[in-house]
Structures are given as C-alpha cells and as structure tokens.
Design a protein around this motif. Structure first.
Motif, PDB file in Angstrom:
ATOM      1  N   GLY A 238      28.003  48.531  30.856  1.00 38.74           N
ATOM      2  CA  GLY A 238      27.328  48.473  32.148  1.00 38.74           C
ATOM      3  C   GLY A 238      28.207  49.042  33.250  1.00 38.74           C
ATOM      4  N   ILE A 239      27.607  49.346  34.379  1.00 37.31           N
ATOM      5  CA  ILE A 239      28.313  50.036  35.447  1.00 37.31           C
ATOM      6  C   ILE A 239      29.481  49.228  35.996  1.00 37.31           C
ATOM      7  N   ASP A 240      29.361  47.889  36.023  1.00 40.75           N
ATOM      8  CA  ASP A 240      30.425  47.057  36.585  1.00 40.75           C
ATOM      9  C   ASP A 240      31.320  46.426  35.525  1.00 40.75           C
ATOM     10  N   GLU A 241      31.018  46.632  34.247  1.00 42.24           N
ATOM     11  CA  GLU A 241      31.837  46.018  33.199  1.00 42.24           C
ATOM     12  C   GLU A 241      33.299  46.440  33.255  1.00 42.24           C
ATOM     13  N   PRO A 242      33.622  47.718  33.534  1.00 40.11           N
ATOM     14  CA  PRO A 242      35.043  48.075  33.623  1.00 40.11           C
ATOM     15  C   PRO A 242      35.790  47.288  34.696  1.00 40.11           C
ATOM     16  N   ILE A 243      35.134  47.002  35.825  1.00 42.74           N
ATOM     17  CA  ILE A 243      35.782  46.239  36.897  1.00 42.74           C
ATOM     18  C   ILE A 243      36.094  44.824  36.440  1.00 42.74           C
ATOM     19  N   HIS A 244      35.122  44.168  35.808  1.00 42.87           N
ATOM     20  CA  HIS A 244      35.350  42.799  35.333  1.00 42.87           C
ATOM     21  C   HIS A 244      36.432  42.761  34.262  1.00 42.87           C
ATOM     22  N   ALA A 245      36.399  43.725  33.351  1.00 37.23           N
ATOM     23  CA  ALA A 245      37.414  43.777  32.302  1.00 37.23           C
ATOM     24  C   ALA A 245      38.790  44.090  32.884  1.00 37.23           C
ATOM     25  N   LEU A 246      38.828  44.931  33.917  1.00 43.92           N
ATOM     26  CA  LEU A 246      40.104  45.231  34.571  1.00 43.92           C
ATOM     27  C   LEU A 246      40.673  43.988  35.236  1.00 43.92           C
ATOM     28  N   ASP A 247      39.852  43.226  35.935  1.00 48.30           N
ATOM     29  CA  ASP A 247      40.323  41.991  36.564  1.00 48.30           C
ATOM     30  C   ASP A 247      40.961  41.065  35.533  1.00 48.30           C
ATOM     31  N   ALA A 248      40.304  40.913  34.389  1.00 48.71           N
ATOM     32  CA  ALA A 248      40.837  40.041  33.337  1.00 48.71           C
ATOM     33  C   ALA A 248      42.153  40.587  32.784  1.00 48.71           C
ATOM     34  N   ALA A 249      42.224  41.908  32.611  1.00 53.50           N
ATOM     35  CA  ALA A 249      43.430  42.520  32.055  1.00 53.50           C
ATOM     36  C   ALA A 249      44.609  42.377  33.009  1.00 53.50           C
TER      37      ALA A 249
ATOM     38  N   GLN B  50      40.636  55.201  26.760  1.00 54.64           N
ATOM     39  CA  GLN B  50      41.237  53.868  26.786  1.00 54.64           C
ATOM     40  C   GLN B  50      40.342  52.913  27.574  1.00 54.64           C
ATOM     41  N   ASN B  51      40.452  51.626  27.250  1.00 54.25           N
ATOM     42  CA  ASN B  51      39.698  50.617  27.983  1.00 54.25           C
ATOM     43  C   ASN B  51      40.585  50.005  29.070  1.00 54.25           C
ATOM     44  N   PRO B  52      40.059  49.118  29.914  1.00 48.91           N
ATOM     45  CA  PRO B  52      40.866  48.563  31.000  1.00 48.91           C
ATOM     46  C   PRO B  52      42.129  47.851  30.526  1.00 48.91           C
ATOM     47  N   GLU B  53      42.033  47.097  29.438  1.00 51.80           N
ATOM     48  CA  GLU B  53      43.220  46.415  28.919  1.00 51.80           C
ATOM     49  C   GLU B  53      44.310  47.428  28.565  1.00 51.80           C
ATOM     50  N   GLU B  54      43.934  48.507  27.922  1.00 56.74           N
ATOM     51  CA  GLU B  54      44.903  49.534  27.545  1.00 56.74           C
ATOM     52  C   GLU B  54      45.447  50.267  28.764  1.00 56.74           C
ATOM     53  N   ALA B  55      44.601  50.485  29.767  1.00 55.50           N
ATOM     54  CA  ALA B  55      45.046  51.165  30.986  1.00 55.50           C
ATOM     55  C   ALA B  55      46.117  50.356  31.705  1.00 55.50           C
ATOM     56  N   VAL B  56      45.957  49.036  31.745  1.00 58.72           N
ATOM     57  CA  VAL B  56      46.966  48.185  32.383  1.00 58.72           C
ATOM     58  C   VAL B  56      48.264  48.204  31.576  1.00 58.72           C
ATOM     59  N   LYS B  57      48.148  48.173  30.265  1.00 57.28           N
ATOM     60  CA  LYS B  57      49.352  48.290  29.438  1.00 57.28           C
ATOM     61  C   LYS B  57      50.038  49.635  29.669  1.00 57.28           C
ATOM     62  N   GLY B  58      49.233  50.701  29.794  1.00 59.66           N
ATOM     63  CA  GLY B  58      49.790  52.012  30.072  1.00 59.66           C
ATOM     64  C   GLY B  58      50.515  52.056  31.405  1.00 59.66           C
ATOM     65  N   MET B  59      49.949  51.409  32.411  1.00 55.50           N
ATOM     66  CA  MET B  59      50.591  51.319  33.720  1.00 55.50           C
ATOM     67  C   MET B  59      51.995  50.744  33.599  1.00 55.50           C
ATOM     68  N   LYS B  60      52.122  49.674  32.827  1.00 53.25           N
ATOM     69  CA  LYS B  60      53.412  49.027  32.674  1.00 53.25           C
ATOM     70  C   LYS B  60      54.370  49.875  31.838  1.00 53.25           C
TER      71      LYS B  60
ATOM     72  N   LYS C 202      45.103  40.000  35.207  1.00 50.86           N
ATOM     73  CA  LYS C 202      45.543  38.606  35.151  1.00 50.86           C
ATOM     74  C   LYS C 202      46.342  38.340  33.882  1.00 50.86           C
ATOM     75  N   ALA C 203      45.856  38.852  32.761  1.00 49.93           N
ATOM     76  CA  ALA C 203      46.536  38.625  31.488  1.00 49.93           C
ATOM     77  C   ALA C 203      47.932  39.240  31.471  1.00 49.93           C
ATOM     78  N   GLU C 204      48.092  40.384  32.135  1.00 49.74           N
ATOM     79  CA  GLU C 204      49.383  41.083  32.139  1.00 49.74           C
ATOM     80  C   GLU C 204      50.258  40.698  33.334  1.00 49.74           C
ATOM     81  N   GLY C 205      49.758  39.827  34.199  1.00 48.88           N
ATOM     82  CA  GLY C 205      50.540  39.396  35.353  1.00 48.88           C
ATOM     83  C   GLY C 205      50.767  40.480  36.380  1.00 48.88           C
ATOM     84  N   VAL C 206      49.783  41.366  36.554  1.00 50.18           N
ATOM     85  CA  VAL C 206      49.887  42.464  37.514  1.00 50.18           C
ATOM     86  C   VAL C 206      49.032  42.140  38.732  1.00 50.18           C
ATOM     87  N   GLU C 207      49.611  42.259  39.933  1.00 54.95           N
ATOM     88  CA  GLU C 207      48.865  41.972  41.155  1.00 54.95           C
ATOM     89  C   GLU C 207      47.700  42.949  41.287  1.00 54.95           C
TER      90      GLU C 207
END
Length: 335
Positions: free
Chosen positions: A299-310, A268-278, A312-317
């Motif tokens: 890239g090594i830091d791409e998951p972090i940047h994508a997680l930050d965006a996800a 799963q990617n970061p967007e899916e991981a955040v959805k899974g969390m919820k 915010k999009a899902e309204g998770v602190e």
C-alpha cells in the motif's frame, strides 16, 4: 538465437568482474527473476489499491537559484527524482516529469501525485545523475526537455548513453563504470560505486546497460546517492564506508519491495534501508522510491509505517531518516 540477440545493443567493451562481454551482473549477487516469476507475481494477487490522485501535504517548491557555504538541500520531485543543491551546483537525480513510467503513453504505472517542483520553476540545472535505464529512472522525454532548457551535463553508467542519445543526440554526457572518479568543478568529484540491481528497457535487452550509485564529494560534505538497490547482505554499503569514511547524507530507496520473494534482489525494504544507513555511516538519509508510482504490491503508506518500526528497532532517531514527500525540502544539518 540470432546474431543480433547475441550482441549487446548498447555497449561493447572488455570483460570485467561485472561484465561478461555481453551482459552486466552483480558479482556474487541475485539475478533478476525470469518471465515465469513475473507471471507468477502478476497473477498471484495481493496488490493493495492506491488512492489516485494524491495531494501532497507540501505545496510545489520554488527553489532558490543556488545554495552555498555549508548548506546542503534536497527537494523532492517524486519517486527517485530530487533536486540536490550543494556547493553552488543544482543537481537532478533520475529526473522524471512524465505522467507514466512505461514504454507506452497510455499504459503502465501512472503518477499519483504531481511533481514537487513545476518544471518551469527549476533553477538552472548543472548536472543530471541517471543511475540506470528502468523507466522510472531514465525518462527520455524529461531528459530532452532538460537539455532544451538547461543543457546540463549528464552522468550515467555504461550503455545508458546509447539510449539517451536517441532522444538527446547532442547531450553533454560523462559515461562511467564502477570505480571511476570524475571531476565536476574545482573541489567537487563524483565516484561511481556498485549497487545491486539490473537493467532493461524491453524484452531483449536485459542487463545490457550498467546500473550504479554515485558519491558526490564537496567541501560541504559527501553525499551517497543510490537510485535503486537490493540490500545484498550490506556488502556495497560496507565497501562505501571503507572507501569514503562516511557521509553527511545518503539518498536511499526504501519502497517498492513487495512481494519479497520477487523483489528482494532488486529493491531493499525499509528495514534493510535503515541497516544500510548504519553500515555506510550516514549521518542523515533522504528516503525515496515510494508514494509516486505504484510499481509493486504494498500500500502507498506501508513503507512509512515499516520505516517507523525499523528506525525504532535500530535505535535511530526519526529525524535522521527523512522519507521525503513531493514538494518537501530537507536542509541537511551540518555534521
């Protein structure tokens, strides 16, 4: 096809809703790509070069011997290897201290950051959870070292015991199937749950050992640990929430996901991981499976940047989903 090719070399057992008599499978899921898909990916370009070595912002941790009461602590070793301390237990997940996650000593994905806990600084390890047999999760050299130093109980899905016993013949092992529940000690249980993945150690053993997620239930709360998974439309997350009611902590992978056409069914990617969390009703997440071994294109830091965006999009602190770096310690808040 020879007779030996037709036989499962790791496990013989009855047909079930996820075992056809020879191979395990994800019910209603996506089968892993074939050799042509792998070649298309490897020759397709697009891989971002990682820095090597990487120095973690956190020094190597020196864990306490135990934590008790309401405390729940996770210390990142690297990738999917974490020390989980709860209810007086010291638990390692998919422990890998080796330099490479590969069948070869001098070829294959190499560690770019040192382990977040020096092996000699580990407290006494009571329990090891091995989710499946890919080399970045099942490392025979590390399991042999752990057995020699700590003799922990190993919990792993069907078929993986055959592999582990080649290196650790006298291991104390609990071999489990989806839906099983086992006791660890008074008041502590482990439920074995499905995740959407696959397994292989070589060219001829694809899906011959099972993969799984684990739910650890204690008086201090429940932990939902997934070593590797595709999102699978959130089916397994929703089932876990229905069965267990939610979690104080979910330990979820969110890296090694590009290119999506090849990795979607297994990572799963970061967007899916955040959805899974919820979907699984997790109060907090310890994020893993990134920034240790380069397995995929991002890239090594791409998951972090994508997680930050996800988030915010899902309204998770942001402090509810912690992407853990090597050596980082996460004391999970009481819910």
């Amino acid at each position: 096809m020879t007779g030996s090719d037709k036989k499962n070399r790791y496990y013989q057992g009855p047909v079930s809703d996820h075992f056809d008599g020879r191979r395990f499978f994800n019910p209603g899921g996506i089968a892993p790509g074939n050799a042509f898909d792998l070649l298309r990916w490897q020759l397709g370009g697009g891989r971002v070069r990682w820095p090597n070595p990487v120095i973690s912002a956190f020094p190597p941790a020196r864990p306490d011997r135990h934590v008790f009461g309401e405390q729940m602590r996770v210390t990142m070793v690297g990738h999917a290897s974490m020390l989980v301390q709860i209810a007086g237990l010291n638990i390692l997940t998919d422990p890998v201290w080796s330099e490479r996650v590969s069948p070869f000593r001098s070829f294959g994905p190499k560690r770019v950051v040192a382990p977040g806990i020096r092996f000699e600084d580990l407290p006494h390890i009571d329990l090891v959870l091995v989710t499946h047999n890919h080399y970045d999760h099942l490392d025979l050299e590390t399991l042999a070292r752990l057995h020699q130093a700590h003799q922990p109980r190993i919990v792993t899905p069907l078929g993986n015991d055959t592999i582990i016993r080649r290196a650790v013949p006298n291991a104390d092992m609990s071999v489990v199937d989806w839906g099983d529940r086992i006791g660890v000690k008074a008041g502590v249980t482990i439920d074995v749950e499905p995740c959407h993945h696959w397994s292989a150690r070589g060219m001829g053993d694809r899906r011959m050992a099972l993969w799984a997620a684990f739910v650890l239930t204690t008086s201090s709360g429940r932990i939902y640990h997934i070593g590797d998974t595709g999102f699978h439309d959130g089916i397994n997350y929703e089932a876990a929430a229905r069965k267990h009611g939610g979690f104080r902590l979910a330990i979820l992978p969110f890296g090694a996901y590009e290119p999506r056409w090849f990795m979607k069914g297994q990572h799963q990617n970061p967007e899916e991981a955040v959805k899974g969390m919820k979907l699984c009703n997790a109060a907090y997440v310890a994020g893993h499976h990134f920034a240790t071994f380069q397995l995929t294109d991002e890239g090594i830091d791409e998951p972090i940047h994508a997680l930050d965006a996800a988030l915010k999009a899902e309204g998770v602190e942001p402090d509810r989903f912690r992407p853990l770096r090597a050596g980082e310690v996460f004391d999970v808040p009481v819910v």
